[in-house]
Structures are given as C-alpha cells and as structure tokens.
Motif scaffolding. Structure first.
Motif, PDB file in Angstrom:
ATOM      1  N   GLY A 177       0.821  -1.207   0.000  1.00  0.00           N
ATOM      2  CA  GLY A 177       0.000   0.000   0.000  1.00  0.00           C
ATOM      3  C   GLY A 177       0.852   1.252   0.000  1.00  0.00           C
ATOM      4  O   GLY A 177       1.977   1.257  -0.520  1.00  0.00           O
ATOM      5  N   THR A 178       0.318   2.306   0.600  1.00  0.00           N
ATOM      6  CA  THR A 178       0.899   3.642   0.504  1.00  0.00           C
ATOM      7  C   THR A 178       1.245   4.168   1.881  1.00  0.00           C
ATOM      8  O   THR A 178       0.440   4.061   2.811  1.00  0.00           O
ATOM      9  CB  THR A 178      -0.097   4.599  -0.173  1.00  0.00           C
ATOM     10  OG1 THR A 178      -0.461   4.075  -1.458  1.00  0.00           O
ATOM     11  CG2 THR A 178       0.493   5.991  -0.326  1.00  0.00           C
ATOM     12  N   SER A 179       2.438   4.734   2.016  1.00  0.00           N
ATOM     13  CA  SER A 179       2.813   5.317   3.303  1.00  0.00           C
ATOM     14  C   SER A 179       3.888   6.382   3.097  1.00  0.00           C
ATOM     15  O   SER A 179       4.065   6.901   1.998  1.00  0.00           O
ATOM     16  CB  SER A 179       3.267   4.227   4.280  1.00  0.00           C
ATOM     17  OG  SER A 179       3.176   4.710   5.612  1.00  0.00           O
ATOM     18  N   PHE A 214       0.553  11.264  -3.803  1.00  0.00           N
ATOM     19  CA  PHE A 214       0.019  12.627  -3.814  1.00  0.00           C
ATOM     20  C   PHE A 214       0.070  13.164  -2.381  1.00  0.00           C
ATOM     21  O   PHE A 214      -0.947  13.243  -1.696  1.00  0.00           O
ATOM     22  CB  PHE A 214      -1.406  12.617  -4.356  1.00  0.00           C
ATOM     23  CG  PHE A 214      -1.946  13.986  -4.706  1.00  0.00           C
ATOM     24  CD1 PHE A 214      -1.378  14.743  -5.708  1.00  0.00           C
ATOM     25  CD2 PHE A 214      -3.040  14.509  -4.028  1.00  0.00           C
ATOM     26  CE1 PHE A 214      -1.884  15.994  -6.041  1.00  0.00           C
ATOM     27  CE2 PHE A 214      -3.559  15.760  -4.346  1.00  0.00           C
ATOM     28  CZ  PHE A 214      -2.974  16.502  -5.361  1.00  0.00           C
ATOM     29  N   PRO A 215       1.280  13.509  -1.899  1.00  0.00           N
ATOM     30  CA  PRO A 215       1.393  14.029  -0.541  1.00  0.00           C
ATOM     31  C   PRO A 215       0.865  15.454  -0.446  1.00  0.00           C
ATOM     32  O   PRO A 215       1.077  16.278  -1.348  1.00  0.00           O
ATOM     33  CB  PRO A 215       2.900  13.982  -0.261  1.00  0.00           C
ATOM     34  CG  PRO A 215       3.529  14.086  -1.608  1.00  0.00           C
ATOM     35  CD  PRO A 215       2.591  13.404  -2.567  1.00  0.00           C
ATOM     36  N   ALA A 295      -8.238   1.727   0.068  1.00  0.00           N
ATOM     37  CA  ALA A 295      -7.347   1.395   1.183  1.00  0.00           C
ATOM     38  C   ALA A 295      -7.311   2.567   2.140  1.00  0.00           C
ATOM     39  O   ALA A 295      -7.329   3.735   1.716  1.00  0.00           O
ATOM     40  CB  ALA A 295      -5.936   1.058   0.703  1.00  0.00           C
ATOM     41  N   ALA A 296      -7.275   2.263   3.434  1.00  0.00           N
ATOM     42  CA  ALA A 296      -7.116   3.275   4.477  1.00  0.00           C
ATOM     43  C   ALA A 296      -5.835   2.957   5.225  1.00  0.00           C
ATOM     44  O   ALA A 296      -5.688   1.866   5.786  1.00  0.00           O
ATOM     45  CB  ALA A 296      -8.312   3.258   5.430  1.00  0.00           C
ATOM     46  N   GLN A 315      -2.418  10.118   8.110  1.00  0.00           N
ATOM     47  CA  GLN A 315      -3.274   9.142   7.447  1.00  0.00           C
ATOM     48  C   GLN A 315      -3.023   9.106   5.939  1.00  0.00           C
ATOM     49  O   GLN A 315      -2.511  10.060   5.344  1.00  0.00           O
ATOM     50  CB  GLN A 315      -4.749   9.460   7.696  1.00  0.00           C
ATOM     51  CG  GLN A 315      -5.205   9.211   9.114  1.00  0.00           C
ATOM     52  CD  GLN A 315      -6.694   9.444   9.308  1.00  0.00           C
ATOM     53  OE1 GLN A 315      -7.320  10.235   8.603  1.00  0.00           O
ATOM     54  NE2 GLN A 315      -7.273   8.750  10.278  1.00  0.00           N
ATOM     55  N   ARG A 316      -3.397   7.973   5.354  1.00  0.00           N
ATOM     56  CA  ARG A 316      -3.318   7.806   3.897  1.00  0.00           C
ATOM     57  C   ARG A 316      -4.613   7.173   3.403  1.00  0.00           C
ATOM     58  O   ARG A 316      -5.217   6.347   4.095  1.00  0.00           O
ATOM     59  CB  ARG A 316      -2.160   6.872   3.500  1.00  0.00           C
ATOM     60  CG  ARG A 316      -0.787   7.399   3.830  1.00  0.00           C
ATOM     61  CD  ARG A 316      -0.334   7.078   5.223  1.00  0.00           C
ATOM     62  NE  ARG A 316      -0.124   5.644   5.424  1.00  0.00           N
ATOM     63  CZ  ARG A 316      -0.226   5.045   6.606  1.00  0.00           C
ATOM     64  NH1 ARG A 316      -0.567   5.726   7.682  1.00  0.00           N
ATOM     65  NH2 ARG A 316      -0.008   3.743   6.718  1.00  0.00           N
TER      66      ARG A 316
END
Length: 620
Positions: A177-179, A214-215, A295-296, A315-316
C-alpha cells in the motif's frame, strides 16, 4: 518534483517496450530498481495483476491473503541512500526564501521508496546536518522481527549523529500500500526530512492507471523548531500555505505553481493521498467528481465511494477516480473544518489542478462547492477486506487500560501534554531497547513505558480526551508496529454546535462498540471532548510508540510507548542489529557532549535559535 516517480514508473500492468529496460534510472532511484519497476508486471513476477483484475497479484497471493500470515518471498532487496543536508536562505516552492531547511537528497521531499509486496528494503541514511541528530521512521510498516529498524530515537535507537554519521535500516515489505517516512528527531520532519513509500500489491478495485503518490502538507515559512517553541506558550499558528506534491501557488504574489495531475478520459485512476503535515488536517474534494476508497492507511478496504474525504495528519487513503466527465480542468481543493480545530492556513484556497488530457493549459473556471465539514472526524464505516474481529465483551475499563490525555496549563512552558499524568521525555543516550538488552526493568518514569507481556492476545486501550480539562481538541493517534482495530468512539458531534463532553460509560457505551471487522488502521482521530477505544494483538514483540501525530503535541509530551513482550524481543535481536545499535549509540554519545544546544522537548517530534545562529536545541 524531480524526486517523485512519473506515473509510468508506478503503473501496474502497463505493457512497456523492452527498450525501456536500458533507460537511465529514475531520479533518486537505483538503475536496477528502475528497470524492475518499469518492466511489465507479467514479466516482472508472472503476475495475474492486470487493469481488469487488480485483486490478483501472483500465484497464491491476492487481495484476500492475510499479509499478517502470508507474504510473498520475492528474494529481492531494494537499496536506497538518503542523504540529509541543511541549507540556509532556501527559495521555497511558493517563492518565499526560508532561512533554513533540511532536505533529503537535495529536495523538500525525499525520493519515493518503492518495492513490491514481500521485498526487503535497505536504506542507508547519511546525516550531513550541522548539529542535529536524526532517525528515520517508516510510518505504518510493522517491522515484524526488525524493531531496531523502526527509527524512533530514544526508543529503538540512538539518533544518528550529524556531520556524516550514518546507519542502515533494513526491513521486509510484509504489507502493501501507501505510506511515508519521516524524521522522528523532535519536529525535524517539519523542516523537510520526509518522503513517501509505495509497496505495490493487489487492490480491491480494478483501475487502469496508477497516478502515484500525492502528498499534501501544511507549509510554514518559519523553521519547525521555532514553531515548537511558539506552540509551547501559545496556540498553533496557521500554515503559510499548503503544498500538493511539493508545489503550491502563493496567493499574495502569484509565485510558484499549482500541482497538476493529468487524467486520461475514459480511464480509472488510482491516487495515493498522504497527509504529511505537522499540524493540519484536510477536507479534500475533487470538483464534479467522486472518489472511491480502496485502502485506508495500509489496510485494503471494500470499495466505498465518497463525495469528499477527511484526512488527518499521518493518514493515507488510496482512492480511484473515474475520468468520466467533460474534458476540462478541475480544482482539487483542501479546506479546514471543526471550527479551526482541524487547522488553518493563510492561503484561503489551497488547491491543485486535475487536468484531463486534451484540456487547455489553464486554471479551472468553476470554483465548485466546499467539502462537507467532517468536524475533524475520520470515517468509521470502512470495511477491511481481510477480516479481524474481537469480542467487545472482552473489554472492561480499568486504570491499567485507560489512557487519559490531558493538557497542563500555567507552568513553564505554558502548555505541556500528558498521558496518564506523565509527559514523555525520551533519553537519546539510552533508548528503551538498551534496558531490554540489559534485562533492566527500571525504566525511567518519563519514558511512559507500558509493558504488555501477554502473547498473541487482543489488548484493549481506552483513550479519553482531557476528561477534566478546560477545553479539548482532536488528536490523530498513531501506533507503531501494528494496525489497530477501532472498536468504538464517543458519539459524533456536529460541527458548529454545542460540544458535549463524553467519558466512557459502560452502562451506555458498550452498545456502541463494534467488534466484528471494524475499521482497522494505524492512525485514528481521538475526538475532541470524547474517547477512542482501540485494540491490537500482542503478536509483534517490540518497543512501539503510541502518540499524537501533531508535531507540536508529541514534541510537548503526548505519547506512551508499549513495550511488547520484552523477553521475546530481547531473544529476537540479531547479533548484527545489536552491533549496529551499539556502534551508532557510541557515535552519538561521543558527539552529544559537544553539541552546544540543550534538549528542549520530548525528543520525539526542537533545537532553539541562539542569538543569530540558526540552529536548534531540544528541551528537558
């Protein structure tokens, strides 16, 4: 920004000509990583992962695989180098010169750490700052078996000393996922020591194009250490502006530029949204479009479509966006809610532009409508794909599982944040893992250690927000080493109305709890005037921080650390990890007495400017 991968580098399932394998590396990315990420998925790992079937990943692994139980063994190690530098009189993206920034590989955002599910990631961090130590935390990654690589100085390591100090972090991409990653040395990440992480894996919804990270971040012209001192004795200042993917337009001067994201008509796009702020929470809305959450944080969820999205610090959300509207340009707006309790900015209209391919190179003309005011509350109705359940009857509120958050007023400094009546203050010279190695259980009271000795059992934690204080504000609570189940929270309160103070009452609130596959993530908002009940399983021995992710609050003491199964943790340390730990601590202890600036905060999330010298210190 040059340090962000192009959308093509992250596109899963796209067929790319083999000639690309001879292409030069992407900026900040080793050549072998570039080649592997640009290689067609089918060739890269014999994957079934295609635009029409993102749920599949590889033989035996798909969206329904529990990554806590089973992770692909790729045999691949991704290697990166992050070099921290300190720059004075730096021209920012909004055209304003900042007196000091701290950069990663020369950029305000470091390179994206990218890997595939099951890979190992190895990062060499070189600290070329002048007087600051550092440690890099890999936010949201569980670090099973690699607690010493979590990057929390004073907890899992000593800081990496400045002037060329270095250490290697190595950990498994057990999740996908994304972090993001960031410094955990005081509020240092607010000066630019931050970057993003993408672990490629399955998804709960088909999509055609991965737009990448996309921060979104609050951005201040003052250094973070100055802001920490100001917030010790006053309210948080509004951000000067908000950056989207490192870019922003100065509303006063017109300097800078809006971030631009290109949408391909008729295609479904994945967007990886990350709030890397130090203070501000955002309400996000893409005008005339909906977003579908898949996704959370790093937890895949059943697809849920929303008109707007509240995103707390840390959070993402991974979302999909269907480009099914007229070919045109559309504002992606960030607003604030909760009567300014969620943040504020001097930029009245922070925004990016989503531009359909074929649309004119111009600003959108339709301002659209603002997002609904979420009153600083995150979503509590998401459904994780892989189910976890706990018996709500297993929870009984007791002093040893209740964490009251409080704000002490009137001393020096004026504001001190406490949990269980204690403000955390870590010892950089002697992190908690040193006590574990030495089998010394005489932990300093100010370390706020909570020992968890149970094995593979669900542990429940009731966090109450200043139940007796004069006022209360929301806190985004982040747990290292685990995702937690959001078993319940106090009743939601509408924005703008009178706010009732809630304390957990078993007679009425047990019925509010949800134990059957509730929301699961690593950051959740503790409501103002309310409570939050979380649960995590004691299946990951380690020293794990649980803290507010507002930099000014954790710097002010709002944190505890769970010491989970210390005997198992000690027995699991490798010789190589202990040797690196000792060498780094020895280097730090040799440096620290020569540092001219005292420690002024908790040490977890500032160094003070002394006279005209633009350097920092951190408080006791």
């Amino acid at each position: 920004m040059k340090s962000f991968f192009s959308a093509a580098a992250l596109l899963l399932g796209l067929i790319i000509p083999s000639a690309v394998l001879a292409a030069p590396p992407l900026p900040g990315v080793p050549r072998e990583v570039t080649r592997d990420l640009l290689r067609p998925v089918e060739e890269r790992q014999s994957s079934c992962h295609t635009p029409s079937n993102r749920a599949c990943w590889a033989t035996g692994f798909d969206i329904n695989t529990d990554y806590e139980v089973s992770t692909p063994n790729t045999g691949v190690t991704r290697t990166y180098t992050l070099t921290l530098s300190e720059v004075d009189n730096w021209l920012g993206p909004d055209g304003v010169v900042k007196q000091k920034v701290m950069l990663v590989n020369g950029d305000i955002f470091g390179p994206t750490i990218t890997a595939n599910w099951g890979d190992w990631i190895q990062v060499n961090v070189i600290n070329n700052l002048r007087t600051n130590g550092t440690s890099i935390h890999w936010h949201g990654l569980h670090q099973k078996g690699t607690n010493m690589h979590d990057g929390a100085n004073g907890v899992t390591e000593c800081p990496i000393p400045p002037k060329g100090g270095s250490r290697i972090y190595k950990f498994r991409a057990q999740q996908y996922g994304t972090s993001w990653y960031h410094s955990h040395f005081s509020a240092q990440y607010g000066n630019g020591v931050v970057g993003t992480i993408v672990i490629n894996g399955p998804a709960s919804l088909p999509y055609d194009i991965d737009l990448g990270v996309f921060p979104i971040t609050d951005y201040y012209h003052k250094p973070a250490d100055v802001l920490v001192e100001e917030t010790m004795n006053g309210g948080p200042p509004p951000s000067d502006t908000v950056l989207f993917k490192g870019q922003g337009k100065n509303p006063a001067t017109g300097a800078g530029k809006f971030a631009n994201i290109t949408l391909t008509p008729g295609k479904r796009h994945r967007l990886r949204i990350i709030n890397t702020s130090t203070h501000d929470h955002f309400q996000l809305k893409l005008q005339n479009h909906t977003m579908t959450i898949i996704a959370a944080d790093m937890v895949p969820v059943q697809a849920q479509t929303v008109d707007s999205l509240f995103l707390a610090v840390g959070q993402r959300y991974d979302v999909t966006i269907d480009a099914n509207k007229s070919v045109s340009n559309y504002w992606f707006n960030a607003t604030f809610g909760g009567g300014l309790a969620c943040g504020a900015s001097l930029n009245p209209h922070p925004a990016a532009i989503f531009r359909y391919q074929g649309a004119p190179n111009a600003n959108p003309t339709n301002q659209g409508t603002p997002a609904a005011d979420a009153n600083c509350l995150d979503l509590n109705n998401l459904t994780p794909v892989v189910s976890r359940s706990v018996p709500t009857a297993g929870f009984t509120p007791r002093p040893n599982n209740t964490l009251p958050v409080s704000l002490q007023l009137g001393g020096t400094p004026l504001f001190v944040w406490k949990v269980n009546g204690s403000s955390i203050n870590v010892d950089w010279d002697k992190p908690i893992v040193d006590y574990v190695i030495a089998q010394n259980t005489s932990y300093p009271p100010q370390a706020n250690v909570i020992t968890v000795n149970t094995v593979n059992q669900w542990t429940y934690w009731l966090v109450e927000n200043d139940p007796t204080g004069p006022f209360s504000i929301p806190h985004p609570m982040h747990l290292h080493g685990h995702d937690f189940l959001v078993v319940g929270r106090s009743p939601d309160q509408p924005a703008g109305g009178p706010q009732t103070r809630y304390r957990f009452d078993p007679a009425t609130d047990m019925a509010r709890l949800k134990g059957s596959n509730p929301v699961r993530r690593d950051v959740a908002v503790l409501p103002a005037n309310g409570w939050l009940l979380i649960a995590f399983k004691s299946d990951n021995p380690g020293a794990w921080l649980f803290h507010c992710h507002i930099a000014w609050h954790v710097s002010g003491g709002l944190s505890v650390q769970y010491l989970e199964r210390p005997n198992d943790l000690r027995n699991g340390f490798t010789t190589a990890d202990k040797n690196q730990h000792n060498n780094n601590c020895n280097a730090w202890r040799a440096y620290w007495p020569t540092n001219p600036f005292p420690k002024i905060d908790s040490g977890l999330k500032v160094r003070k400017w002394v006279g005209e010298h633009p350097d920092w210190y951190i408080k006791n």
